[in-house]
Write a protein that holds these residues in place. Structure first.
Motif, mmCIF file in Angstrom:
data_model
loop_
_atom_site.group_PDB
_atom_site.id
_atom_site.type_symbol
_atom_site.label_atom_id
_atom_site.label_comp_id
_atom_site.label_asym_id
_atom_site.label_seq_id
_atom_site.Cartn_x
_atom_site.Cartn_y
_atom_site.Cartn_z
ATOM 1 N N LEU A 21 31.067 61.503 101.357
ATOM 2 C CA LEU A 21 30.520 62.493 100.432
ATOM 3 C C LEU A 21 30.944 62.144 99.021
ATOM 4 O O LEU A 21 32.072 61.704 98.798
ATOM 5 C CB LEU A 21 31.022 63.893 100.764
ATOM 6 N N SER A 22 30.044 62.355 98.061
ATOM 7 C CA SER A 22 30.399 62.096 96.665
ATOM 8 C C SER A 22 31.005 63.344 96.039
ATOM 9 O O SER A 22 30.749 64.473 96.465
ATOM 10 C CB SER A 22 29.179 61.640 95.870
ATOM 11 N N ASP A 23 31.802 63.096 95.008
ATOM 12 C CA ASP A 23 32.529 64.154 94.333
ATOM 13 C C ASP A 23 33.024 63.567 93.017
ATOM 14 O O ASP A 23 33.110 62.347 92.880
ATOM 15 C CB ASP A 23 33.706 64.562 95.230
ATOM 16 N N ALA A 42 26.565 56.925 106.628
ATOM 17 C CA ALA A 42 25.815 57.937 105.881
ATOM 18 C C ALA A 42 26.548 58.301 104.600
ATOM 19 O O ALA A 42 27.772 58.228 104.521
ATOM 20 C CB ALA A 42 25.608 59.181 106.740
ATOM 21 N N PHE A 43 25.761 58.713 103.626
ATOM 22 C CA PHE A 43 26.283 59.110 102.317
ATOM 23 C C PHE A 43 25.615 60.418 101.917
ATOM 24 O O PHE A 43 24.390 60.530 101.952
ATOM 25 C CB PHE A 43 25.969 58.019 101.295
ATOM 26 N N VAL A 44 26.432 61.401 101.541
ATOM 27 C CA VAL A 44 25.923 62.677 101.043
ATOM 28 C C VAL A 44 26.232 62.748 99.556
ATOM 29 O O VAL A 44 27.402 62.766 99.150
ATOM 30 C CB VAL A 44 26.548 63.877 101.781
ATOM 31 N N TYR A 45 25.173 62.756 98.765
ATOM 32 C CA TYR A 45 25.306 62.783 97.310
ATOM 33 C C TYR A 45 25.356 64.218 96.836
ATOM 34 O O TYR A 45 24.390 64.962 96.954
ATOM 35 C CB TYR A 45 24.116 62.057 96.680
ATOM 36 N N GLY A 163 36.806 67.811 106.104
ATOM 37 C CA GLY A 163 37.948 68.551 105.572
ATOM 38 C C GLY A 163 39.252 67.904 105.966
ATOM 39 O O GLY A 163 39.722 68.088 107.082
ATOM 40 N N GLY A 164 39.799 67.109 105.053
ATOM 41 C CA GLY A 164 41.064 66.441 105.324
ATOM 42 C C GLY A 164 40.963 65.352 106.374
ATOM 43 O O GLY A 164 41.968 64.926 106.926
ATOM 44 N N MET A 165 39.756 64.896 106.640
ATOM 45 C CA MET A 165 39.547 63.902 107.694
ATOM 46 C C MET A 165 39.828 62.484 107.201
ATOM 47 O O MET A 165 39.562 62.147 106.061
ATOM 48 C CB MET A 165 38.114 63.972 108.222
ATOM 49 N N ASP A 166 40.364 61.680 108.096
ATOM 50 C CA ASP A 166 40.517 60.246 107.908
ATOM 51 C C ASP A 166 40.509 59.629 109.304
ATOM 52 O O ASP A 166 40.339 60.348 110.295
ATOM 53 C CB ASP A 166 41.782 59.891 107.100
ATOM 54 N N PHE A 167 40.661 58.318 109.392
ATOM 55 C CA PHE A 167 40.585 57.654 110.689
ATOM 56 C C PHE A 167 41.609 58.205 111.681
ATOM 57 O O PHE A 167 41.291 58.450 112.840
ATOM 58 C CB PHE A 167 40.767 56.137 110.535
ATOM 59 N N GLN A 168 42.833 58.414 111.225
ATOM 60 C CA GLN A 168 43.897 58.901 112.102
ATOM 61 C C GLN A 168 43.599 60.309 112.602
ATOM 62 O O GLN A 168 43.759 60.604 113.783
ATOM 63 C CB GLN A 168 45.237 58.868 111.373
ATOM 64 N N ARG A 169 43.159 61.183 111.721
ATOM 65 C CA ARG A 169 42.876 62.561 112.133
ATOM 66 C C ARG A 169 41.662 62.635 113.050
ATOM 67 O O ARG A 169 41.614 63.474 113.944
ATOM 68 C CB ARG A 169 42.702 63.450 110.909
ATOM 69 N N ALA A 170 40.678 61.779 112.839
ATOM 70 C CA ALA A 170 39.528 61.745 113.745
ATOM 71 C C ALA A 170 39.983 61.389 115.162
ATOM 72 O O ALA A 170 39.547 62.010 116.134
ATOM 73 C CB ALA A 170 38.491 60.747 113.246
ATOM 74 N N TRP A 178 32.541 62.017 111.713
ATOM 75 C CA TRP A 178 33.303 62.739 110.698
ATOM 76 C C TRP A 178 32.941 62.258 109.302
ATOM 77 O O TRP A 178 32.325 61.216 109.130
ATOM 78 C CB TRP A 178 34.799 62.625 110.942
ATOM 79 N N ALA A 179 33.346 63.073 108.318
ATOM 80 C CA ALA A 179 33.027 62.810 106.918
ATOM 81 C C ALA A 179 34.272 62.983 106.064
ATOM 82 O O ALA A 179 35.190 63.717 106.429
ATOM 83 C CB ALA A 179 31.938 63.775 106.444
ATOM 84 N N ALA A 180 34.258 62.300 104.916
ATOM 85 C CA ALA A 180 35.373 62.426 103.985
ATOM 86 C C ALA A 180 34.886 62.188 102.565
ATOM 87 O O ALA A 180 33.873 61.528 102.347
ATOM 88 C CB ALA A 180 36.471 61.420 104.333
ATOM 89 N N ILE A 181 35.627 62.722 101.629
ATOM 90 C CA ILE A 181 35.379 62.469 100.216
ATOM 91 C C ILE A 181 36.296 61.334 99.766
ATOM 92 O O ILE A 181 35.853 60.344 99.240
ATOM 93 C CB ILE A 181 35.621 63.738 99.368
#
Length: 190
Positions: A21-23, A42-45, A163-170, A178-181
């Protein structure tokens, strides 16, 4: 290259596992982050921090990079705007989802009521958040793994953890999509 929007009967099964996701926080590293994404991610703009003209101009610079990586390009906005901008889909609140278009519709949800709205609207996927504490919404209580799984079970479509996701948390919560900024770490697994 076959665009996702052309795969009507397999829309949900073709959804990528990894979403960026972009931010405003990741603005300076977006080109590098997009280049590091695995093919067909995937990319969410979102880019809510920009005025409308600058927001469109930035989208236009990123879209060729997304196409080069065969990534799904989702625009935070209306279905009509997403179609006009050449996106593969739209992202927004479940109440804003209209009739099923040729584009994917990703609903942002946070609770059972919003999931029910997304189910009724026939969303193609929901992005459920926040799973863990996040800098984007520091005052919002995180769902945690147990509540996330309970809510995800209510969805009639694929669920993307956010929300606070990364490879380890997934891996920790046992969720592949999952998605991350800023939790992708330019694709370095921990």
């Amino acid at each position: 290259m076959v665009r996702y929007s052309g795969l009507v009967q397999t829309r949900q099964t073709q959804l990528p596992d990894l979403w960026l996701l972009s931010d405003a926080r990741n603005e300076d590293s977006l080109e590098r982050a997009i280049a590091a994404l695995p093919t067909r991610s995937a990319f969410v703009y979102r880019h809510y921090h920009l005025d409308p003209r600058s927001r469109r101009a930035r989208w236009d610079t990123l879209l060729p990079l997304l196409r080069a990586g065969d990534h799904l390009a989702i625009l935070s906005g209306s279905d009509d705007e997403a179609q006009a901008w050449g996106a593969d889909g739209s992202y927004g609140p479940p109440e804003g989802i209209g009739e099923p278009p040729k584009l994917l519709r990703i609903a942002a949800v946070h609770d059972a009521l919003e999931i029910a709205h997304a189910n009724a609207a026939g969303a193609d996927a929901v992005m459920l958040s926040p799973v863990f504490p996040t800098r984007t919404h520091p005052d919002r209580a995180a769902l945690g793994a147990e509540k996330f799984h309970a809510l995800a079970a209510l969805a009639e479509m694929p669920v993307i953890a956010l929300g606070g996701m990364d490879f380890q948390r997934a891996e920790e919560i046992g969720w592949n999509r999952w998605a991350a900024i800023d939790g992708l770490g330019l694709m370095q697994r921990g």
